[in-house]
Every structure is written in structure tokens, then in C-alpha cells.
Design an enzyme around this catalytic site. Structure first.
Site, short mmCIF file in Angstrom:
data_model
loop_
_atom_site.label_atom_id
_atom_site.label_comp_id
_atom_site.label_asym_id
_atom_site.label_seq_id
_atom_site.Cartn_x
_atom_site.Cartn_y
_atom_site.Cartn_z
N CYS A 76 0.76 -1.17 0.17
CA CYS A 76 0.03 -0.03 0.12
C CYS A 76 0.78 1.21 -0.06
CB CYS A 76 -0.94 0.08 1.30
SG CYS A 76 -1.82 1.53 1.44
N CYS A 100 0.65 3.65 3.28
CA CYS A 100 1.40 2.69 4.31
C CYS A 100 2.64 2.95 4.25
CB CYS A 100 0.87 1.32 4.46
SG CYS A 100 -0.84 0.85 5.15
N HIS A 140 -4.56 1.24 8.34
CA HIS A 140 -4.80 0.81 6.98
C HIS A 140 -6.29 0.69 6.69
CE1 HIS A 140 -4.56 -0.32 2.75
NE2 HIS A 140 -5.70 -1.11 3.07
N ASN A 149 -12.84 10.22 -2.46
CA ASN A 149 -13.45 9.28 -3.54
C ASN A 149 -13.35 7.87 -2.98
OD1 ASN A 149 -13.45 11.44 -5.52
ND2 ASN A 149 -11.03 11.42 -5.47
N HIS A 185 -6.26 3.38 0.17
CA HIS A 185 -6.04 3.57 1.58
C HIS A 185 -6.81 4.78 1.84
CE1 HIS A 185 -3.27 3.83 5.43
NE2 HIS A 185 -3.92 4.84 5.43
N HIS A 241 -8.35 8.26 2.41
CA HIS A 241 -7.75 9.51 2.43
C HIS A 241 -8.86 10.54 2.20
CE1 HIS A 241 -7.32 7.85 -1.75
NE2 HIS A 241 -7.37 9.16 -2.23
N HIS A 262 -9.15 14.61 0.55
CA HIS A 262 -8.39 15.46 0.13
C HIS A 262 -8.81 16.84 0.65
CE1 HIS A 262 -7.43 13.28 -3.78
NE2 HIS A 262 -8.19 12.58 -3.23
P1 AMP Z 1 -7.78 9.47 -5.14
O1 AMP Z 1 -7.71 9.44 -6.81
O2 AMP Z 1 -8.79 10.02 -4.72
O3 AMP Z 1 -7.34 8.02 -4.78
O4 AMP Z 1 -6.38 10.17 -4.65
C1 AMP Z 1 -5.19 9.46 -4.55
C2 AMP Z 1 -4.25 10.75 -4.73
O5 AMP Z 1 -2.96 10.36 -4.32
C3 AMP Z 1 -4.19 11.74 -6.03
O6 AMP Z 1 -4.46 13.05 -5.85
C4 AMP Z 1 -2.69 11.65 -6.23
O7 AMP Z 1 -2.07 12.74 -6.70
C5 AMP Z 1 -1.97 11.19 -4.95
N1 AMP Z 1 -0.65 10.69 -4.61
C6 AMP Z 1 -0.34 9.48 -5.27
N2 AMP Z 1 0.99 9.32 -5.11
C7 AMP Z 1 1.40 10.29 -4.17
C8 AMP Z 1 2.65 10.55 -3.55
N3 AMP Z 1 3.52 9.64 -3.62
N4 AMP Z 1 2.74 11.52 -2.67
C9 AMP Z 1 1.42 12.26 -2.51
N5 AMP Z 1 0.28 12.08 -3.28
C10 AMP Z 1 0.21 11.11 -4.07
ZN ZN Z 2 -2.26 1.55 3.48
#
Ligand code: AMP
Ligand code: ZN
Length: 112
Positions: free
Chosen positions: A3, A6, A45, A85, A96, A98, A100
Site C-alpha cells: 500500500c 502505508c 490501513h 473518493n 487507503h 484519504h 483531500h
Molecule cells: P484518489 O484518486 O482520490 O484515490 O487520490 C489519490 C491521490 O494521491 C491523487 O490525488 C494523487 O495525486 C495522490 N498521490 C499519489 N501518489 C502520491 C505520493 N507519492 N505523494 C503524494 N500524493 C500522491
Molecule cells: Zn495502507
């Protein structure tokens, strides 16, 4: 551990941190959609909103208690939007949970 988030929590992948405590990490999104675009994740997680239950919802409550502070730390002064999302139709790309936080400009038309 496969992940991505993680691995960020474990420090195996670097992140631009905004806030961290024992239950959550907030860091700047690598591909910002607004002048301020921060992700807040629980250290536990949980794959998505679909995985939130009575057993683990305390960490979600803690995140929501802290979001105003995180938004201020990130420099947001004039409002923000919080998005999570969940699943395929919402185009969730990291499995995982999250949240925004988007701000720093007048945000585009929203769908709700
Ligand atoms: P979602 O599409 O809602 O699953 O959002 C995932 C978010 O993670 C996207 O906006 C990506 O730009 C962001 N993301 C992916 N990899 C990384 C990373 N290594 N560091 C920071 N953000 C990331
Ligand atoms: Zn995770």
C-alpha cells in the site's frame, strides 16, 4: 506492504508533511488540483470509506477534528473543500482511505 500510503506512513516513500500525530498523517498531494491540496490519511490501513466501521471510526473522527487545524497549517484562509473518493465509480486510485483538502483559490463548480 504494497500500500503506497502505508509506505509513506512508514517513511519508506518521502512525503511533504503538513501535520502528523499518532493517528494520522497529512501531506501535500504530489499532483495538486488547487494551490493547496493536502491529503489526510489514518495511520491504520482502511481501504476506503467503505471500510469505515464502529470499530475504526474513531480515527476518522480524529481526522475531522483536526482538518480545520491542518487547513490553517497549509495556509488556507478563505475556505476549502474536503473530498473522499470511494471505489471505482468515484475513480479512487489509492486504496487507503484519504481525505483531500482543496483550497487556496476559488474552486471550480462543484457537483453537489
Ligand atoms: P484518489 O484518486 O482520490 O484515490 O487520490 C489519490 C491521490 O494521491 C491523487 O490525488 C494523487 O495525486 C495522490 N498521490 C499519489 N501518489 C502520491 C505520493 N507519492 N505523494 C503524494 N500524493 C500522491
Ligand atoms: Zn495502507
Amino acid at each position: 506492504m504494497d500500500c503506497l500510503f502505508c509506505r509513506i506512513i512508514a517513511g519508506e516513500i518521502p512525503s511533504n508533511k503538513v501535520y502528523e500525530d499518532e493517528s494520522m498523517l497529512a501531506f501535500h498531494d504530489i499532483n495538486p488540483e488547487a494551490p493547496v491540496h493536502v491529503l489526510v490519511i489514518p495511520k491504520t490501513h482502511i481501504p476506503s470509506m467503505d471500510g469505515v466501521s464502529a470499530e475504526n471510526s474513531a480515527c476518522v473522527a480524529k481526522i475531522f477534528e483536526k482538518i480545520p487545524h491542518i487547513a490553517r497549517l497549509a495556509g488556507i484562509t478563505n475556505g476549502y473543500r474536503v473530498i473522499s473518493n470511494c471505489g471505482e465509480d468515484a475513480a479512487q486510485s489509492v486504496q487507503h482511505l484519504h481525505f483531500h483538502i482543496l483550497g487556496g483559490k476559488k474552486l471550480p463548480e462543484h457537483i453537489v
